[in-house]
Design an enzyme around this catalytic site. Structure first.
Site, mmCIF file in Angstrom:
data_model
loop_
_atom_site.group_PDB
_atom_site.id
_atom_site.type_symbol
_atom_site.label_atom_id
_atom_site.label_comp_id
_atom_site.label_asym_id
_atom_site.label_seq_id
_atom_site.Cartn_x
_atom_site.Cartn_y
_atom_site.Cartn_z
ATOM 1 N N ASP A 102 6.488 9.951 -0.527
ATOM 2 C CA ASP A 102 6.150 11.101 -1.376
ATOM 3 C C ASP A 102 6.489 10.823 -2.842
ATOM 4 O OD1 ASP A 102 5.271 12.445 0.833
ATOM 5 O OD2 ASP A 102 7.052 13.724 1.029
ATOM 6 N N GLU A 129 -3.242 8.860 0.473
ATOM 7 C CA GLU A 129 -2.863 8.139 -0.740
ATOM 8 C C GLU A 129 -4.056 7.892 -1.649
ATOM 9 O OE1 GLU A 129 -3.629 4.928 2.427
ATOM 10 O OE2 GLU A 129 -3.041 7.028 2.303
ATOM 11 N N ASP A 167 -6.850 4.177 -4.655
ATOM 12 C CA ASP A 167 -6.108 4.124 -3.399
ATOM 13 C C ASP A 167 -4.843 3.290 -3.610
ATOM 14 O OD1 ASP A 167 -6.616 4.635 -0.216
ATOM 15 O OD2 ASP A 167 -5.455 2.792 -0.574
ATOM 16 N N ILE A 168 -3.690 3.852 -3.230
ATOM 17 C CA ILE A 168 -2.422 3.132 -3.386
ATOM 18 C C ILE A 168 -2.357 2.007 -2.352
ATOM 19 C CG2 ILE A 168 0.090 3.334 -3.352
ATOM 20 C CD1 ILE A 168 -0.262 6.290 -4.101
#
Length: 366
Positions: free
Chosen positions: A244, A270, A227-228
């Site tokens: 993006d 994400e 997960d970002i």
């Protein structure tokens, strides 16, 4: 005039039968009775001498060439409108040359010259016919170097064959185009257009197969969730276009890392998932730590503000030894590890264990 009575030709064909039974008789010109016999054959015949002059043409060859018998009598066979070869390459030249080199002394035995040769002939109306030519030389006659030319009109058969080949080629092209369309459709259905990773639908289709293989063969299987970190603030502060760019950058790094060992899926938003066959928890945890470090060195420029965004990811890792009964349960365990990584300050790797199993998480922990 009554026609001669003859027995039916054997399976060897009209030309072989004709050469062995009729032509070996001594003659100065083609007898009338022989002409009547030849006219009964549906196959075209020319009898020529060593200077390639036509001694006789039967009715079938006249119909095939579209000319009268008077037009052919005494004429050089080379003077006819052959469209596909020089005279020296024509089969009757080859037969005569071959027989003279061989210095044939056997009398009355026809010399076979091999398979049919295809030649194109132009008729008087400018239409073209594809003719199958076979030539034999006949020895032991009063006229030297006599040859019999058998002519079969192969236009229809060869046209049909060419049409079939063209049809098969078009079918092959259509099949290839269909396969390409199917592959493009498969990519549209299973690939995430933004990141180039496989999508959630593809994960649902393939994860079950990986789980079954692991179960049946007793091999390790690991699930990793990525997960970002602070991705919402990236969208809020720099815009979705920059967000993006961050997704594409992280996805590219993940796909490069797992290119030969596992498939990367965009799980949603994400979040990314990797199914890693043949790797246990310790091996996968070590790989996850290297991925975390690599991503932490990524930087994505914002085109509107010229600011540089530093990217990090949180990672959860679990293998099938953690007690999951299905692949869906294993993915859920990896997701709980991800929650714990967020709770622990982000930019870290958390493997599944008792602490994760007993923890209670809220959506705000992300």
């Amino acid at each position: 005039m009554a026609r001669s009575t003859i027995d039916s030709p054997p399976r060897g064909g009209y030309l072989s039968w004709l050469s062995e039974r009729i032509l070996p008789k001594r003659f100065v010109a083609v007898p009338i009775e022989l002409g009547e016999v030849l006219d009964r054959f549906p196959e075209g015949f020319l009898i020529i001498d060593g200077r390639f002059r036509i001694l006789f043409a039967n009715e079938a060859i006249c119909q095939i060439l579209g000319v009268s018998r008077d037009h052919l009598d005494g004429r050089s066979v080379d003077s006819l409108k052959w469209c596909t070869s020089m005279p020296r390459n024509r089969p009757w030249h080859e037969v005569l040359h071959t027989s003279r080199l061989a210095n044939v002394t056997t009398h009355g035995i026809p010399i076979a010259v091999g398979d049919e040769q295809l030649m194109v002939f132009e008729r008087g109306d400018r239409s073209r016919r594809l003719l199958a030519i076979t030539v034999r030389e006949i020895t032991g006659l009063s006229i030297p170097d006599v040859m019999v030319i058998s002519v079969r009109d192969a236009t229809v058969a060869e046209t049909y064959r060419a049409e079939m080949e063209d049809l098969l080629a078009r079918v092959r092209r259509s099949r290839e185009e269909a396969q390409q369309c199917n592959e493009q459709l498969r990519q549209l259905v299973t690939q995430d257009a933004l990141t180039g990773c496989e999508n959630r639908r593809s994960l649902d289709e393939k994860a079950e197969s990986l789980w079954n293989t692991s179960t049946n063969e007793g091999k390790p299987l690991t699930c990793m969730m990525f997960d970002i970190d602070h991705f919402k603030s990236v969208n809020d502060n720099f815009g979705h276009a920059t967000g993006d760019d961050v997704l594409r950058c992280v996805a590219s790094s993940l796909r490069h890392t797992f290119a030969n060992v596992g498939q990367v899926y965009r799980y949603g938003g994400e979040e990314f998932c990797v199914m890693l066959p043949d790797h246990d928890l310790n091996e996968s945890r070590s790989i996850a730590e290297k991925v975390r470090s690599t991503v932490s060195h990524l930087s994505v420029p914002c085109p509107t503000t010229n600011e540089v965004i530093q990217v990090t990811v949180s990672i959860g890792v679990v293998d099938r030894k953690a007690g999951a009964m299905t692949v869906a349960e294993m993915i859920d365990q990896a997701d709980k590890c991800l929650y714990m990584a967020k709770r622990n300050g982000r930019n870290c790797v958390v493997p599944y264990g008792p602490e994760v199993a007993s923890a209670k998480f809220r959506s705000t922990d992300r």
